[in-house]
Design an enzyme around this catalytic site. Structure first.
Site, PDB file in Angstrom:
ATOM      1  N   ARG A  83      41.550  19.731  50.667  1.00 35.12           N
ATOM      2  CA  ARG A  83      40.825  20.443  49.599  1.00 35.12           C
ATOM      3  C   ARG A  83      40.220  21.746  50.102  1.00 35.12           C
ATOM      4  NH1 ARG A  83      36.128  18.499  45.434  1.00 35.12           N
ATOM      5  NH2 ARG A  83      35.713  20.571  44.634  1.00 35.12           N
ATOM      6  N   ARG A  92      42.046  21.818  42.030  1.00 33.54           N
ATOM      7  CA  ARG A  92      41.788  21.186  43.331  1.00 33.54           C
ATOM      8  C   ARG A  92      42.764  20.064  43.634  1.00 33.54           C
ATOM      9  NH1 ARG A  92      36.624  19.449  41.319  1.00 33.54           N
ATOM     10  NH2 ARG A  92      36.196  21.648  41.123  1.00 33.54           N
ATOM     11  N   ASP A  95      39.235  15.643  44.155  1.00 37.19           N
ATOM     12  CA  ASP A  95      37.786  15.675  43.948  1.00 37.19           C
ATOM     13  C   ASP A  95      37.318  14.228  43.885  1.00 37.19           C
ATOM     14  OD1 ASP A  95      35.217  16.749  43.350  1.00 37.19           O
ATOM     15  OD2 ASP A  95      35.558  16.407  41.207  1.00 37.19           O
ATOM     16  N   ASP A  97      33.938  12.065  43.304  1.00 34.31           N
ATOM     17  CA  ASP A  97      32.526  12.087  42.903  1.00 34.31           C
ATOM     18  C   ASP A  97      31.981  10.658  42.881  1.00 34.31           C
ATOM     19  OD1 ASP A  97      32.635  14.829  42.504  1.00 34.31           O
ATOM     20  OD2 ASP A  97      32.884  14.672  40.327  1.00 34.31           O
TER      21      ASP A  97
END
Ligand code: ATP
Ligand code: CA
Ligand code: CA
Length: 169
Positions: A83, A92, A95, A97
């Site tokens: 990334r 991207r 990701d 989270d």
């Protein structure tokens, strides 16, 4: 041990493959046990629209890591998958989270849980509902009820016969 949920997203370099790799790396991390993974979903990008659609999923894990250590682990995996941070909410490779970390509430710039996007983003709340239909959010709100106020915005499950395509874009 704490049950945590991680949201995964990618819209570059064979997104489905990137998600599968990230799931593999997280599931094989020390002090992490994989509980569930959702289906893979296709979603519209957040913010700038001149980028490919995203592939998203949510995974549930059990871990003895702290929330901060789990974030460090997730960031190491993002880096390992290549990334590069350029545009805010831009395209991207991966990701990761942290959506929920047990019932913990943290309000720091480096780590906010529940993730502030959780309750309004269709591409995290619906996959989460799929794997944790009876979940109660830390503020006492049933996830099922919260989901009712979130529009699908074109979100749809990726059928298995579309996997090959999503692995090659
Ligand atoms: P958004 O957070 O709105 O989904 P983003 O995922 O594109 O945006 P990133 O560039 O990936 O944002 O991360 C920016 C910072 O967010 C990271 O450096 C990280 O420290 C911080 N952060 C805060 N809370 C969390 C969380 N719950 N999970 C992951 N990162 C978080
Ligand atoms: Ca994000
Ligand atoms: Ca992020």
């Amino acid at each position: 041990m704490v049950v945590a949920y991680i949201g995964l997203g990618s819209n570059l370099n064979a997104p489905l493959l990137q998600l599968k790799k990230a799931i593999h790396f997280i599931a094989n991390s020390k002090q992490v046990k994989l509980l569930q993974t959702s289906s893979f979903y296709l979603s519209k990008p957040l913010g700038p629209q001149d980028q490919p659609d995203f592939v998203n999923a949510v995974m549930g894990i059990e871990t003895s890591l702290t929330a901060a250590a789990l974030l460090t682990q997730c960031q190491a995996i993002e880096e390992k998958l290549g990334r590069v941070r350029k545009q805010h909410w831009g395209p991207r490779i991966i990701d990761l989270d942290i959506l929920l970390f047990g019932n913990q509430k943290l309000d720091q710039l480096e780590l906010t849980v529940p993730h502030p996007g959780l309750v309004q983003r269709e591409f995290v709340i619906y996959p989460l509902l799929e794997i944790a239909p009876n979940l109660i959010l830390p503020d006492g709100m049933p996830l099922q009820k919260q989901t009712k106020s979130v529009a699908l915005n074109g979100l749809r499950k990726l059928a298995k016969d579309e996997w090959e395509v999503a692995c090659n874009v």
